[in-house]
Design an enzyme around this catalytic site. Structure first.
Site, short mmCIF file in Angstrom:
data_model
loop_
_atom_site.label_atom_id
_atom_site.label_comp_id
_atom_site.label_asym_id
_atom_site.label_seq_id
_atom_site.Cartn_x
_atom_site.Cartn_y
_atom_site.Cartn_z
N SER A 171 49.64 23.89 39.92
CA SER A 171 49.35 23.90 38.49
C SER A 171 47.95 24.44 38.24
CB SER A 171 49.44 22.48 37.93
OG SER A 171 48.40 21.69 38.47
N CYS A 186 42.71 9.08 35.66
CA CYS A 186 42.55 8.36 36.93
C CYS A 186 42.07 9.20 38.11
CB CYS A 186 43.86 7.71 37.33
SG CYS A 186 44.22 6.28 36.32
N PRO A 227 35.18 4.09 32.63
CA PRO A 227 34.86 5.52 32.78
C PRO A 227 33.81 5.74 33.87
CG PRO A 227 33.80 4.62 30.81
CD PRO A 227 34.64 3.52 31.39
N ARG A 259 51.66 26.50 34.55
CA ARG A 259 52.50 25.39 35.00
C ARG A 259 53.77 25.85 35.70
NH1 ARG A 259 50.26 20.26 34.94
NH2 ARG A 259 48.72 20.17 33.28
N LEU A 296 51.57 2.90 37.08
CA LEU A 296 52.40 3.71 36.17
C LEU A 296 51.76 5.07 35.95
CD1 LEU A 296 51.15 4.07 33.04
CD2 LEU A 296 51.63 1.65 32.97
N PHE A 335 44.87 19.33 38.18
CA PHE A 335 45.27 18.00 37.71
C PHE A 335 44.27 17.47 36.71
CE2 PHE A 335 43.00 17.01 41.80
CZ PHE A 335 41.96 16.24 41.30
N ALA A 390 45.71 5.39 46.77
CA ALA A 390 46.97 5.99 46.28
C ALA A 390 46.64 7.18 45.38
CB ALA A 390 47.79 4.96 45.52
N PHE A 433 47.20 16.52 29.27
CA PHE A 433 46.99 16.73 30.71
C PHE A 433 48.30 16.83 31.48
CE2 PHE A 433 47.74 12.87 33.27
CZ PHE A 433 47.92 11.91 32.28
C1 UDX Z 1 48.38 8.86 38.02
C2 UDX Z 1 49.23 8.22 39.12
O1 UDX Z 1 50.42 9.00 39.32
C3 UDX Z 1 49.59 6.79 38.74
O2 UDX Z 1 50.31 6.17 39.80
C4 UDX Z 1 48.32 6.03 38.46
O3 UDX Z 1 48.64 4.71 38.02
C5 UDX Z 1 47.49 6.73 37.40
O4 UDX Z 1 47.22 8.08 37.77
P1 UDX Z 1 48.90 9.96 35.64
O5 UDX Z 1 47.49 10.44 35.71
O6 UDX Z 1 49.37 9.28 34.41
O7 UDX Z 1 49.19 8.95 36.85
O8 UDX Z 1 49.90 11.22 35.85
P2 UDX Z 1 50.41 12.03 37.13
O9 UDX Z 1 51.85 12.26 36.95
O10 UDX Z 1 50.01 11.41 38.41
O11 UDX Z 1 49.70 13.46 36.97
C6 UDX Z 1 48.30 13.63 37.14
C7 UDX Z 1 47.94 15.08 37.02
O12 UDX Z 1 48.39 15.82 38.15
C8 UDX Z 1 48.55 15.79 35.80
O13 UDX Z 1 47.60 16.65 35.23
C9 UDX Z 1 49.70 16.56 36.40
O14 UDX Z 1 50.04 17.69 35.63
C10 UDX Z 1 49.13 16.95 37.75
N1 UDX Z 1 50.17 17.22 38.75
C11 UDX Z 1 50.99 16.23 39.19
C12 UDX Z 1 50.31 18.51 39.27
O15 UDX Z 1 49.57 19.42 38.88
N2 UDX Z 1 51.25 18.75 40.22
C13 UDX Z 1 52.09 17.77 40.68
O16 UDX Z 1 52.92 18.06 41.55
C14 UDX Z 1 51.96 16.48 40.15
#
Ligand code: UDX
Ligand code: UDX
Ligand code: ADP
Length: 466
Positions: A270, A277, A94, A443, A164, A273, A224, A339
């Protein structure tokens, strides 16, 4: 070297699913996942696969197939370390909440504890793999601790960041875009890399397994996530402009996404985010850049977080101003708390900040989320320390039925894009709400035209007013 026994320290959202897939795909390898948290391990061992501590589509099937065969969950950390040829460290990192780097740097105390435990228990040579997202050069810190055991045991440290995404973890693990493995450039380092390549090669095509030096691998993970988050903040910044000008952010996203240099993914505007991560990794990147005196670099990336906070606050401010500048004593319904859809994880969810803002305005919130527990929601709010635990429980209620949650409500706010929200009987919801009945779609998933026909007053992120 052929790996026969793997241990993974940390049975969370990353360690659990990743090891389940390795075990499922490599029946010749014994995989033991350990955690200090006994109730978490008990849940991973629960005979009822619906009670696994992590909800991921398809995870129950993978665990059901491998558990007890070559996949084990245990609290006996020492024994699992002792037996293993390869140890994955997948504990949480964290953002620091105290001292130097507070609110920015990653807290590496769990990682250091793991390294010290590995050092004290190991009697044979091991390959140690960093799975958690870590600041660049953490591998060398781990190596330092491990190299001073004085008992002649040799360690190789690899960086193997996990890419992932939650909600699609099993799919992502079974057919990853790439697997990244960083290691030492020495012969022994290369041998260790090869050992891990051979594990993944059981199901991942060779050309998708990338090997680099340790630091490139560590930095690639942060980069990334920073790039992905930056795309969301970029489109969200445009959503605000769309609302002012009468443009439609979905149309803009489609138009720019068709440029193959830009690409169509990750352009969904949205309420902001979340997830464990993005924010953490960017703060980490910012902190590292500052440490090296690269202030322009730090400021550049920090803007991604600033825009995300702006988007969350903009959403709640808009609810207040639309409801005639006061939500005091009004009931607002939240659809969704996670989330993103298809996960029960709520870390950094936009819903938390939006709720906190509305509670400050004395709103009454009723939440429905198909997968998130009541305890989790209260824990998220309590963690902010904005008000007492008793106040949080008095002002926010958690309901198991969405129709009940929407009853006699002034406004509905969609915070997570769960598919089921689209299939509700919206006429029935409308009939039971106070009028005018407002919907704030954070959303962009609802058919606002159909809702307006029923009589709802709709706001959808990034859609200019007509
Ligand atoms: C992310 C990375 O995608 C992944 O590769 C890494 O290993 C960990 O962090 P995660 O946090 O599980 O994965 O979900 P992700 O699908 O990336 O979404 C992250 C946030 O962005 C979510 O709150 C999602 O709603 C938001 N988001 C994503 C948007 O608001 N718009 C988008 O177009 C894509
Ligand atoms: C750009 C857009 O690409 C084009 O769609 C638009 O119509 C006009 O503006 P242009 O300026 O002609 O086209 O060239 P472009 O290939 O986009 O390069 C712009 C600058 O970015 C150049 O200086 C190029 O060297 C630089 N660049 C581009 C990089 O430094 N790195 C890259 O990866 C790509
Ligand atoms: P992630 O999303 O990175 O998987 P989680 O918080 O879901 O993060 O999981 C990390 C897990 O690591 C937690 O279950 C925590 O109990 C466990 N953990 C942390 N430190 C140790 C340690 N020293 N030994 C064993 N398990 C640990």
């Amino acid at each position: 070297m052929k790996i026969k026994t793997i241990c993974c320290i940390g049975a969370g959202y990353v360690g659990g699913p990743t090891m389940a897939v390795i075990a499922q795909q490599c029946s010749h390898i014994k995989v033991t996942v350990v955690d200090l948290n006994a109730s978490r391990i008990a849940a991973w061992n629960d005979a009822d696969l619906n009670k696994l501590p992590v909800f991921e589509p398809g995870l129950d099937k993978v665990v059901g197939e491998a558990r007890g065969r070559n996949l084990f969950f245990s609290t006996d950390v020492d024994q699992a370390i002792d037996e293993a040829d390869m140890i994955f460290i997948s504990v949480n990192t964290p953002t620091k909440t105290y001292g130097k780097g507070k609110g920015m740097a990653a807290d590496l105390k769990y990682i250091e504890l793991c390294a010290r435990q590995i050092a004290s228990v190991s009697k044979s040579n091991k390959i140690v793999v960093e799975k958690s997202t870590l600041p660049v050069r953490t591998a060398s810190a781990i190596k330092n601790i491990l190299d001073h055991t004085g008992n002649g045991v040799e360690f190789q440290i690899l960086s193997n960041p996990e890419f992932l995404a939650e909600g699609t973890a099993i799919e992502d693990l079974l057919s990853p875009d790439r697997v990244l493995i960083g290691g030492d450039t020495s012969d022994k380092g290369q041998e260790a890399i090869q050992a891990l390549v051979d594990v993944y090669a059981n199901w991942v095509p060779k050309e998708r397994i990338l090997t680099t030096n340790v630091w490139s691998s560590e930095l690639s993970k942060l980069t990334a996530n920073a790039f992905l988050a930056q795309r969301v903040s970029s489109i969200n910044s445009i959503s605000a402009l769309c609302e002012k000008t009468g443009a439609d952010v979905n149309e803009v996203a489609k138009a720019i996404g068709l440029d193959s240099r830009i690409g169509s993914k990750f352009l969904k505007s949205s309420v902001g985010f979340g997830g464990s991560c993005f924010q953490k990794d960017i703060l980490n990147l910012v902190y590292i850049a500052k440490t090296y005196g690269l202030n322009e670099v730090a400021d550049y990336w920090e803007q991604v977080i600033i825009m995300n906070d702006y988007q969350k606050n903009r959403f709640s401010n808009n609810i207040v101003s639309t409801l005639y500048n006061t939500v005091s004593g009004k009931k607002i319904t939240f659809l969704g708390w996670a989330f993103k859809k298809d996960t029960n994880d709520t870390r950094e969810s936009a819903a938390i900040q939006v709720a906190d803002n509305l509670l400050n305005e004395q709103a009454h919130i009723e939440v429905y989320d198909p997968k998130v527990s009541e305890e989790r929601m209260y824990a998220d709010l309590d963690y902010l320390n904005t008000r007492t635990e008793a106040e949080n429980r008095a002002l926010l209620k958690v309901l198991k039925d969405p129709y009940q949650a929407c009853k006699e409500s002034h406004a509905i706010a969609v915070l997570t894009e769960w598919d089921e929200f689209k299939t509700y009987d919206w006429q029935r919801i409308y009939n039971n709400m106070l009028k005018p009945a407002f919907v704030f779609d954070g959303r962009g998933i609802l058919d606002t035209k159909a809702l307006e026909k029923i009589g709802f007053v709709c706001y959808s992120i990034g859609k200019g007013s007509k």
